[in-house]
Design a protein around this motif. Structure first.
Motif, PDB file in Angstrom:
ATOM      1  N   UNK A 137       0.765  -1.161   0.022  1.00  0.00           N
ATOM      2  CA  UNK A 137       0.186  -0.008   0.049  1.00  0.00           C
ATOM      3  C   UNK A 137       0.989   1.252   0.041  1.00  0.00           C
ATOM      4  N   UNK A 138       0.706   1.945  -0.915  1.00  0.00           N
ATOM      5  CA  UNK A 138       1.517   3.275  -0.981  1.00  0.00           C
ATOM      6  C   UNK A 138       0.785   4.492  -1.466  1.00  0.00           C
ATOM      7  N   UNK A 139       1.083   5.573  -1.427  1.00  0.00           N
ATOM      8  CA  UNK A 139       0.568   6.785  -2.146  1.00  0.00           C
ATOM      9  C   UNK A 139       1.757   7.723  -2.351  1.00  0.00           C
ATOM     10  N   UNK A 140       1.811   8.204  -3.723  1.00  0.00           N
ATOM     11  CA  UNK A 140       2.748   8.938  -4.178  1.00  0.00           C
ATOM     12  C   UNK A 140       2.062  10.039  -4.729  1.00  0.00           C
ATOM     13  N   UNK A 141       2.369  11.550  -4.288  1.00  0.00           N
ATOM     14  CA  UNK A 141       1.887  12.732  -4.763  1.00  0.00           C
ATOM     15  C   UNK A 141       2.848  13.705  -5.125  1.00  0.00           C
ATOM     16  N   UNK A 142       2.502  14.411  -6.079  1.00  0.00           N
ATOM     17  CA  UNK A 142       3.410  15.479  -6.805  1.00  0.00           C
ATOM     18  C   UNK A 142       2.733  16.746  -6.626  1.00  0.00           C
ATOM     19  N   UNK A 143       3.002  17.844  -5.954  1.00  0.00           N
ATOM     20  CA  UNK A 143       2.397  18.959  -5.829  1.00  0.00           C
ATOM     21  C   UNK A 143       3.415  20.321  -5.596  1.00  0.00           C
ATOM     22  N   UNK A 144       3.493  21.256  -6.078  1.00  0.00           N
ATOM     23  CA  UNK A 144       4.245  22.384  -5.987  1.00  0.00           C
ATOM     24  C   UNK A 144       5.839  22.147  -5.808  1.00  0.00           C
ATOM     25  N   UNK A 145       6.219  21.272  -6.696  1.00  0.00           N
ATOM     26  CA  UNK A 145       7.514  21.015  -6.603  1.00  0.00           C
ATOM     27  C   UNK A 145       8.101  19.944  -5.521  1.00  0.00           C
ATOM     28  N   UNK A 146       6.970  19.344  -4.926  1.00  0.00           N
ATOM     29  CA  UNK A 146       7.433  18.372  -4.082  1.00  0.00           C
ATOM     30  C   UNK A 146       6.545  17.119  -4.053  1.00  0.00           C
ATOM     31  N   UNK A 147       7.573  16.066  -4.067  1.00  0.00           N
ATOM     32  CA  UNK A 147       7.091  14.634  -4.551  1.00  0.00           C
ATOM     33  C   UNK A 147       7.246  13.774  -3.141  1.00  0.00           C
ATOM     34  N   UNK A 148       5.944  13.169  -2.586  1.00  0.00           N
ATOM     35  CA  UNK A 148       5.714  12.654  -1.417  1.00  0.00           C
ATOM     36  C   UNK A 148       5.607  11.107  -1.739  1.00  0.00           C
ATOM     37  N   UNK A 149       6.215  10.254  -1.074  1.00  0.00           N
ATOM     38  CA  UNK A 149       5.964   8.878  -1.188  1.00  0.00           C
ATOM     39  C   UNK A 149       5.668   8.328   0.217  1.00  0.00           C
ATOM     40  N   UNK A 150       4.388   7.894   0.471  1.00  0.00           N
ATOM     41  CA  UNK A 150       4.255   7.343   1.800  1.00  0.00           C
ATOM     42  C   UNK A 150       4.013   5.840   1.628  1.00  0.00           C
ATOM     43  N   UNK A 151       4.684   5.021   2.461  1.00  0.00           N
ATOM     44  CA  UNK A 151       4.898   3.695   2.324  1.00  0.00           C
ATOM     45  C   UNK A 151       4.752   3.048   3.584  1.00  0.00           C
ATOM     46  N   UNK A 152       3.511   3.058   4.248  1.00  0.00           N
ATOM     47  CA  UNK A 152       3.316   2.537   5.511  1.00  0.00           C
ATOM     48  C   UNK A 152       3.597   1.038   5.509  1.00  0.00           C
ATOM     49  N   UNK A 153       4.203   0.415   6.552  1.00  0.00           N
ATOM     50  CA  UNK A 153       4.744   1.053   7.869  1.00  0.00           C
ATOM     51  C   UNK A 153       6.055   1.607   7.722  1.00  0.00           C
ATOM     52  N   UNK A 154       6.684   1.806   6.507  1.00  0.00           N
ATOM     53  CA  UNK A 154       7.955   1.886   6.401  1.00  0.00           C
ATOM     54  C   UNK A 154       8.458   3.534   6.617  1.00  0.00           C
ATOM     55  N   UNK A 155       7.217   4.283   6.375  1.00  0.00           N
ATOM     56  CA  UNK A 155       7.596   5.935   6.279  1.00  0.00           C
ATOM     57  C   UNK A 155       7.234   6.588   5.257  1.00  0.00           C
ATOM     58  N   UNK A 156       7.871   7.811   5.192  1.00  0.00           N
ATOM     59  CA  UNK A 156       7.617   8.797   4.176  1.00  0.00           C
ATOM     60  C   UNK A 156       8.831   9.173   3.681  1.00  0.00           C
ATOM     61  N   UNK A 157       8.768   9.400   2.401  1.00  0.00           N
ATOM     62  CA  UNK A 157      10.018   9.908   1.589  1.00  0.00           C
ATOM     63  C   UNK A 157       9.648  11.179   0.823  1.00  0.00           C
ATOM     64  N   UNK A 158      10.631  12.146   0.708  1.00  0.00           N
ATOM     65  CA  UNK A 158      10.252  13.509   0.225  1.00  0.00           C
ATOM     66  C   UNK A 158      11.348  13.928  -0.785  1.00  0.00           C
ATOM     67  N   UNK A 159      10.917  14.249  -1.909  1.00  0.00           N
ATOM     68  CA  UNK A 159      11.946  14.786  -2.727  1.00  0.00           C
ATOM     69  C   UNK A 159      11.386  16.118  -3.264  1.00  0.00           C
ATOM     70  N   UNK A 160      11.813  17.353  -2.874  1.00  0.00           N
ATOM     71  CA  UNK A 160      11.555  18.633  -3.100  1.00  0.00           C
ATOM     72  C   UNK A 160      12.544  19.482  -3.836  1.00  0.00           C
ATOM     73  N   UNK A 161      12.108  20.543  -4.554  1.00  0.00           N
ATOM     74  CA  UNK A 161      12.872  21.406  -5.083  1.00  0.00           C
ATOM     75  C   UNK A 161      13.344  22.608  -4.056  1.00  0.00           C
ATOM     76  N   UNK A 162      14.639  22.778  -4.454  1.00  0.00           N
ATOM     77  CA  UNK A 162      15.306  24.015  -3.496  1.00  0.00           C
ATOM     78  C   UNK A 162      15.867  25.012  -4.588  1.00  0.00           C
TER      79      UNK A 162
END
Length: 102
Positions: free
Chosen positions: A61-86
Motif C-alpha cells: 500500500x503506497x501513495x505518491x503525490x506531486x504538488x508544487x515541486x514536492x514529491x511525497x511517497x508514503x509507504x506504511x509502515x516504512x515511512x515517508x520519503x520526500x523529494x523537493x525542489x530547492x
C-alpha cells in the motif's frame, strides 16, 4: 528495500539521473532559473512515474503525490520519503525515514 529503489532509479533518463547526482548538482549547470524549474519538474515527474510503475504490481500500500515541486511517497509502515525542489540552490533535496534530509 534499497534494491527496489535502485531499480526505480535505473529507469530515469540521463538528465534526471544527472540532476539527482550530488556532484552534478553542485556544479549548477542551469543557465536560468526557468531552465532549472523545467528540468527539476521533469525529474520529479519521472520519479513519480517510476515509483508508480515499480510499485503498482506489488501488494504494497503506497501513495505518491506531486504538488508544487514536492514529491511525497508514503509507504506504511516504512515511512515517508520526500523529494523537493530547492530553487535558491537549484537542487533537489531528498529526505527519508532512514537518512533524514540530504
Amino acid at each position: 528495500g534499497s534494491q527496489g529503489l535502485h531499480s526505480v532509479a535505473a529507469k530515469f533518463p540521463k538528465h534526471v539521473k544527472n540532476l539527482l547526482t550530488k556532484s552534478v548538482i553542485q556544479q549548477r549547470l542551469f543557465k536560468t532559473e526557468g531552465e532549472y524549474h523545467g528540468i527539476a519538474d521533469d525529474a520529479l515527474d519521472h520519479i513519480q512515474d517510476a515509483i508508480d510503475e515499480a510499485l503498482d504490481s506489488t501488494t504494497l500500500e503506497y501513495e505518491v503525490t506531486l504538488a508544487s515541486g514536492v514529491l511525497t511517497l508514503s509507504l506504511p509502515p516504512h515511512g515517508t520519503w520526500v523529494v523537493n525542489k530547492q530553487t535558491p540552490n537549484q537542487q533537489l533535496w531528498w529526505s527519508s525515514p532512514l537518512s533524514g534530509p540530504k
